[in-house]
Design a protein around this motif. Structure first.
Motif, PDB file in Angstrom:
ATOM      1  N   ASP A 104       0.770  -1.240   0.029  1.00 31.09           N
ATOM      2  CA  ASP A 104      -0.222   0.032   0.021  1.00 31.09           C
ATOM      3  C   ASP A 104       0.879   1.319  -0.093  1.00 31.09           C
ATOM      4  O   ASP A 104       1.987   1.236   0.043  1.00 31.09           O
ATOM      5  CB  ASP A 104      -1.038  -0.099   1.169  1.00 31.09           C
ATOM      6  CG  ASP A 104      -0.341  -0.180   2.347  1.00 31.09           C
ATOM      7  OD1 ASP A 104       0.744   0.276   2.756  1.00 31.09           O
ATOM      8  OD2 ASP A 104      -0.840  -0.431   3.585  1.00 31.09           O
ATOM      9  N   HIS A 105       0.344   2.544  -0.048  1.00 28.78           N
ATOM     10  CA  HIS A 105       1.013   3.607  -0.117  1.00 28.78           C
ATOM     11  C   HIS A 105       1.868   3.962   0.934  1.00 28.78           C
ATOM     12  O   HIS A 105       2.634   4.750   1.100  1.00 28.78           O
ATOM     13  CB  HIS A 105       0.096   4.814  -0.189  1.00 28.78           C
ATOM     14  CG  HIS A 105      -0.549   4.833  -1.558  1.00 28.78           C
ATOM     15  ND1 HIS A 105      -1.830   5.240  -1.788  1.00 28.78           N
ATOM     16  CD2 HIS A 105      -0.022   4.893  -2.753  1.00 28.78           C
ATOM     17  CE1 HIS A 105      -1.996   5.322  -3.089  1.00 28.78           C
ATOM     18  NE2 HIS A 105      -0.982   4.736  -3.638  1.00 28.78           N
ATOM     19  N   THR A 106       1.938   2.937   2.169  1.00 32.95           N
ATOM     20  CA  THR A 106       2.907   3.128   3.316  1.00 32.95           C
ATOM     21  C   THR A 106       4.236   2.539   2.916  1.00 32.95           C
ATOM     22  O   THR A 106       5.239   2.804   3.891  1.00 32.95           O
ATOM     23  CB  THR A 106       2.394   2.621   4.662  1.00 32.95           C
ATOM     24  OG1 THR A 106       2.184   1.232   4.461  1.00 32.95           O
ATOM     25  CG2 THR A 106       0.966   3.243   5.065  1.00 32.95           C
TER      26      THR A 106
ATOM     27  N   VAL B  78       1.213   5.363  -8.254  1.00 35.01           N
ATOM     28  CA  VAL B  78       0.274   5.894  -8.853  1.00 35.01           C
ATOM     29  C   VAL B  78      -0.645   6.608  -7.743  1.00 35.01           C
ATOM     30  O   VAL B  78      -0.985   5.859  -6.781  1.00 35.01           O
ATOM     31  CB  VAL B  78      -0.932   4.892  -9.403  1.00 35.01           C
ATOM     32  CG1 VAL B  78      -2.040   5.677 -10.079  1.00 35.01           C
ATOM     33  CG2 VAL B  78      -0.217   4.176 -10.534  1.00 35.01           C
ATOM     34  N   ALA B  79      -0.894   7.879  -7.827  1.00 33.51           N
ATOM     35  CA  ALA B  79      -1.414   8.767  -6.548  1.00 33.51           C
ATOM     36  C   ALA B  79      -2.075   9.735  -7.168  1.00 33.51           C
ATOM     37  O   ALA B  79      -1.741  10.627  -8.100  1.00 33.51           O
ATOM     38  CB  ALA B  79      -0.582   9.199  -5.678  1.00 33.51           C
ATOM     39  N   ASP B  80      -3.282  10.246  -6.706  1.00 34.28           N
ATOM     40  CA  ASP B  80      -4.122  11.466  -7.193  1.00 34.28           C
ATOM     41  C   ASP B  80      -4.212  11.490  -8.504  1.00 34.28           C
ATOM     42  O   ASP B  80      -4.168  12.696  -9.275  1.00 34.28           O
ATOM     43  CB  ASP B  80      -3.593  12.640  -6.607  1.00 34.28           C
ATOM     44  CG  ASP B  80      -4.460  13.769  -6.525  1.00 34.28           C
ATOM     45  OD1 ASP B  80      -5.510  13.630  -6.240  1.00 34.28           O
ATOM     46  OD2 ASP B  80      -4.053  14.792  -6.963  1.00 34.28           O
ATOM     47  N   GLY B  81      -4.331  10.452  -9.429  1.00 41.56           N
ATOM     48  CA  GLY B  81      -4.544  10.246 -10.708  1.00 41.56           C
ATOM     49  C   GLY B  81      -3.233  10.523 -11.360  1.00 41.56           C
ATOM     50  O   GLY B  81      -3.402  10.806 -12.757  1.00 41.56           O
ATOM     51  N   LEU B  82      -2.252  10.426 -10.884  1.00 42.78           N
ATOM     52  CA  LEU B  82      -1.035  10.780 -11.485  1.00 42.78           C
ATOM     53  C   LEU B  82       0.005   9.470 -11.446  1.00 42.78           C
ATOM     54  O   LEU B  82      -0.269   8.651 -10.363  1.00 42.78           O
ATOM     55  CB  LEU B  82      -0.058  11.948 -10.782  1.00 42.78           C
ATOM     56  CG  LEU B  82      -0.779  13.064 -10.888  1.00 42.78           C
ATOM     57  CD1 LEU B  82      -0.194  14.052  -9.913  1.00 42.78           C
ATOM     58  CD2 LEU B  82      -0.931  13.629 -12.096  1.00 42.78           C
ATOM     59  N   VAL B  83       1.011   9.333 -12.285  1.00 45.61           N
ATOM     60  CA  VAL B  83       1.822   8.116 -12.487  1.00 45.61           C
ATOM     61  C   VAL B  83       3.242   8.999 -12.123  1.00 45.61           C
ATOM     62  O   VAL B  83       3.713   9.528 -12.887  1.00 45.61           O
ATOM     63  CB  VAL B  83       1.867   7.554 -13.811  1.00 45.61           C
ATOM     64  CG1 VAL B  83       3.120   6.200 -13.738  1.00 45.61           C
ATOM     65  CG2 VAL B  83       0.428   6.876 -14.153  1.00 45.61           C
ATOM     66  N   ILE B  84       3.716   8.515 -11.007  1.00 44.67           N
ATOM     67  CA  ILE B  84       4.827   9.501 -10.537  1.00 44.67           C
ATOM     68  C   ILE B  84       6.070   8.685 -10.421  1.00 44.67           C
ATOM     69  O   ILE B  84       6.149   7.259 -10.042  1.00 44.67           O
ATOM     70  CB  ILE B  84       4.866   9.786  -9.091  1.00 44.67           C
ATOM     71  CG1 ILE B  84       3.486  10.875  -9.142  1.00 44.67           C
ATOM     72  CG2 ILE B  84       6.163  10.732  -8.587  1.00 44.67           C
ATOM     73  CD1 ILE B  84       3.096  11.320  -7.574  1.00 44.67           C
TER      74      ILE B  84
ATOM     75  N   TRP C 120      15.846   5.935  -6.907  1.00 41.38           N
ATOM     76  CA  TRP C 120      15.740   4.673  -7.192  1.00 41.38           C
ATOM     77  C   TRP C 120      14.595   4.046  -6.916  1.00 41.38           C
ATOM     78  O   TRP C 120      14.491   2.559  -7.362  1.00 41.38           O
ATOM     79  CB  TRP C 120      17.057   4.198  -6.211  1.00 41.38           C
ATOM     80  CG  TRP C 120      18.290   4.708  -6.491  1.00 41.38           C
ATOM     81  CD1 TRP C 120      19.140   5.564  -5.833  1.00 41.38           C
ATOM     82  CD2 TRP C 120      19.153   4.154  -7.671  1.00 41.38           C
ATOM     83  NE1 TRP C 120      20.446   5.798  -6.471  1.00 41.38           N
ATOM     84  CE2 TRP C 120      20.472   4.687  -7.689  1.00 41.38           C
ATOM     85  CE3 TRP C 120      19.122   3.266  -8.559  1.00 41.38           C
ATOM     86  CZ2 TRP C 120      21.387   4.641  -8.690  1.00 41.38           C
ATOM     87  CZ3 TRP C 120      20.197   2.996  -9.602  1.00 41.38           C
ATOM     88  CH2 TRP C 120      21.372   3.921  -9.427  1.00 41.38           C
ATOM     89  N   MET C 121      13.952   4.262  -6.042  1.00 36.52           N
ATOM     90  CA  MET C 121      12.809   3.327  -5.502  1.00 36.52           C
ATOM     91  C   MET C 121      11.539   4.292  -5.386  1.00 36.52           C
ATOM     92  O   MET C 121      11.490   5.481  -5.155  1.00 36.52           O
ATOM     93  CB  MET C 121      13.168   2.700  -4.371  1.00 36.52           C
ATOM     94  CG  MET C 121      14.166   1.467  -4.499  1.00 36.52           C
ATOM     95  SD  MET C 121      13.694   0.398  -5.903  1.00 36.52           S
ATOM     96  CE  MET C 121      12.388  -0.344  -5.152  1.00 36.52           C
ATOM     97  N   THR C 122      10.466   3.672  -5.429  1.00 34.48           N
ATOM     98  CA  THR C 122       9.187   4.198  -5.226  1.00 34.48           C
ATOM     99  C   THR C 122       8.955   5.016  -3.775  1.00 34.48           C
ATOM    100  O   THR C 122       9.202   4.925  -2.729  1.00 34.48           O
ATOM    101  CB  THR C 122       8.094   3.043  -5.200  1.00 34.48           C
ATOM    102  OG1 THR C 122       8.195   2.170  -6.260  1.00 34.48           O
ATOM    103  CG2 THR C 122       6.491   3.610  -5.531  1.00 34.48           C
ATOM    104  N   PRO C 123       8.302   6.050  -4.052  1.00 32.50           N
ATOM    105  CA  PRO C 123       8.057   7.044  -2.966  1.00 32.50           C
ATOM    106  C   PRO C 123       6.836   6.634  -2.045  1.00 32.50           C
ATOM    107  O   PRO C 123       6.079   5.736  -2.686  1.00 32.50           O
ATOM    108  CB  PRO C 123       7.550   8.375  -3.545  1.00 32.50           C
ATOM    109  CG  PRO C 123       7.945   8.353  -4.993  1.00 32.50           C
ATOM    110  CD  PRO C 123       8.149   7.044  -5.574  1.00 32.50           C
TER     111      PRO C 123
END
Length: 600
Positions: A45-47, A200-206, A305-308
């Motif tokens: 998840d986003h955490t 993927v967050a708030d309709g954005l691919v980051i 390097w890695m996912t936020p």
């Protein structure tokens, strides 16, 4: 296929084999499973905690864990991806950025996407660390600088955005410099591309670029890259790192944040880190060189390097930034080199910087802030605080206030720190840890029910040596910093448990049989899963580190394990393909995703 398990029992596997990802399988209908306990994104998840609440597999029965199915990509090597499981379907990226959709219960191939790179000149090995799945789309960022969306049901390309031009890279190639530097085979130069799984967050691919601060990697005597020298050339080697957001519906770029600061990237020429450790800098020499290097920020480095991690309530994303360029050579980039070597918080809608914490100003050791941050509630005398934690190559785990960036605490050292921040010298300076860690890009698992973090920690030292190649008729003098494994220093890995409820104390630490890689997975069943470079996937008791189960997967584990459940049956999956360090190590590379479950 027959495979011998740890107990010697003969196990017959159900295998889904893709003879080649160069062929597109027929389109199949996806059947959602309403009872699936998913792994829907990187970190679950986003955490970014890499923790699962599943308990079917636990301390009492994990010894019975056996392979349920195997998927073989048909392409050997550099298999570092973390799978994603949504609605009973597993989505997996492979080396060279191919993608497969598999039935998560059986491994049956549903579709494959074959990526056709625009250039062979990419940054580093052709590895990819995973995809993102959201809104019926599969998103991938590729090593040749593209961000693309696939239809989750068919694999059809919905949009393909060119984020980096294929010709963007150094004008002076590695082969040009090999003879000059007296080196053998050299891999790579600074060239931007993507390694991280998108957020993927708030309709954005980051997603952010890697390769911005890359030095030239010289093969060691075994033919591997991790043990060889990293040559940081004085001057313009490097690129300006950035993180960007793309519209999930169309692929259009919405914002871009550059790591290296155009105005004031020199910072305050600080003599200590923000947590008070001396940096041993020659501030006078840096300031004297500054007038000649006013535009160094343009090639200033700072790979991502890695996912936020993402806090939707605050509207902030948290990401670590990499080393400044040129790598390991500081005089041609005077100052603190903002915002490299930092944990930063950005506004998800605009990319505006909200706060930063620079772990290592003016880095000369390759201490990228590379491991994905994770979110937690951190205990303080005033009560719990919404926090973000970041594991470091220097050997500490830092905890910050999520809203302000204030340092709330840091762990005990996770490894021996020797001559930390001692500058490279012509005679050679031995420093521990070196550029591979303590903790590199590998995810740290965090159990929110116990406040325990579980990290793969590398122990070892590196020698940093400044060398000079005299000027010739065709080339001016070249100075560079070379890194090599320090001789006579211990080198090993541990799986280490850090108690973040007790100020970051080390609860237990277990020495591994070979180098650990890929990251950890913690579960509510009281388990920690961790992969080794010799091919073993291990399960440890989360309370004391005792090894309860292990399985030889046939190739080095280079990616994070995950777990998910279908129809009440829990599975554990991990990629076994080796990584750059396995070349010449005797362990080899492979092409398998191995999925485990308890016997029916």
């Amino acid at each position: 296929m027959i495979h011998q398990g740890r107990s010697g029992m003969t196990i017959r596997l159900s295998i889904a084999r893709a003879s080649s990802l160069s062929l597109l399988a027929g389109t199949l209908t996806l059947t959602p499973s309403a009872h699936a306990e998913e792994w829907p994104m990187f970190g679950r998840d986003h955490t970014n905690r890499h923790f699962s609440p599943l308990t079917v597999i636990d301390r009492g029965n994990v010894a019975k864990l056996r392979p349920a199915w195997i998927f073989q990509t048909g392409i050997t090597g550099y298999f570092q991806a973390e799978p994603v499981v949504v609605d009973g379907v597993m989505y997996l990226s492979t080396t060279q950025n191919h993608v497969a959709a598999l039935e998560a219960k059986t491994g049956r191939v549903m579709w494959t996407y074959t990526h056709k790179a625009r250039t062979e000149k990419i940054f580093g090995p052709p590895s990819n660390r995973g995809v993102a799945v959201s809104g019926g789309k599969v998103f991938e960022a590729t090593m040749d600088g593209r961000v693309l969306a696939l239809d989750a049901k068919t694999g059809k390309v919905l949009w393909d955005h060119e984020a980096v031009r294929p010709e963007e890279g150094e004008s002076e190639t590695a082969s040009d410099l090999a003879g000059t530097l007296g080196a053998g085979a050299i891999q790579g130069s600074s060239r931007l591309g993507f390694k991280m799984p998108p957020l993927v967050a708030d309709g954005l691919v980051i997603v952010g670029v890697a390769g911005a601060g890359y030095g030239l990697h010289v093969e060691d005597e075994k033919g591997g890259l991790d043990g060889g020298a990293v040559v940081g050339i004085e001057g313009g080697y490097g690129r300006r790192g950035w993180l960007a957001a793309y519209d999930a519906a169309t692929g259009e770029e919405r914002w871009r944040w550059y790591v290296t600061k155009e105005d004031g990237w020199e910072g305050g020429f600080v003599e200590k880190t923000a947590d008070g450790v001396p940096l041993n800098r020659d501030i006078a020499a840096e300031k004297a060189a500054a007038p000649r290097q006013r535009e160094a920020w343009k090639v200033g480095g700072g790979s991502l390097w890695m996912t936020p991690a993402y806090d939707a309530d605050l509207g902030l994303i948290y990401v670590g930034t990499g080393n400044p360029a040129p790598q390991n050579f500081g005089l041609s980039r005077p100052g603190d080199n903002l915002y490299t070597m930092s944990l930063v918080a950005l506004d998800v809608k605009t990319g505006t910087l909200r706060w930063y914490y620079q772990q290592v100003p003016h880095d000369e050791w390759g201490y990228d802030v590379a491991s994905p941050p994770f979110l937690l509630d951190y205990a303080t005398p005033q009560g719990p605080v919404k926090a973000v934690a970041e594991a470091s190559k220097t050997g500490w785990l830092y905890v910050h206030d999520r809203a302000t960036g204030t340092l709330l605490g840091k762990s005990a050292p996770l490894t021996t720190q020797k001559n930390l921040y001692a500058p490279p010298t012509e005679t050679g300076t031995v420093v521990s840890p070196g550029p591979l860690g303590a903790i590199s890009w590998h995810p740290v698992a965090f159990d929110p029910t116990t406040s325990m973090a579980y990290a793969q920690v590398r122990h070892g030292a590196t020698t940093y040596t400044v060398r000079t190649v005299p000027a010739s008729n065709s080339r001016p003098q070249i100075r560079f910093t070379e890194t090599s494994e320090a001789k006579g220093e211990p080198s090993f890995s541990t799986l280490t448990a850090v108690d973040l409820a007790k100020g970051g104390a080390i609860k237990w630490s277990v020495k591994a049989g070979s180098r650990l890689s890929g990251g950890t997975l913690a579960t509510a069943g009281g388990l920690v899963f961790s992969g080794e470079e010799d091919g073993h996937l291990d399960a440890h008791d989360s309370a004391n580190g005792e090894m309860l189960w292990r399985f030889q997967c046939g190739a080095g584990i280079g990616g994070p394990p995950i777990t998910y459940s279908l129809e009440g049956r829990q599975y554990v999956a991990v990629a076994a393909g080796g990584a750059s360090f396995t070349k010449g190590s005797g362990f080899g590379t492979g092409d398998a995703l191995v999925v485990f479950a308890l016997p029916d």
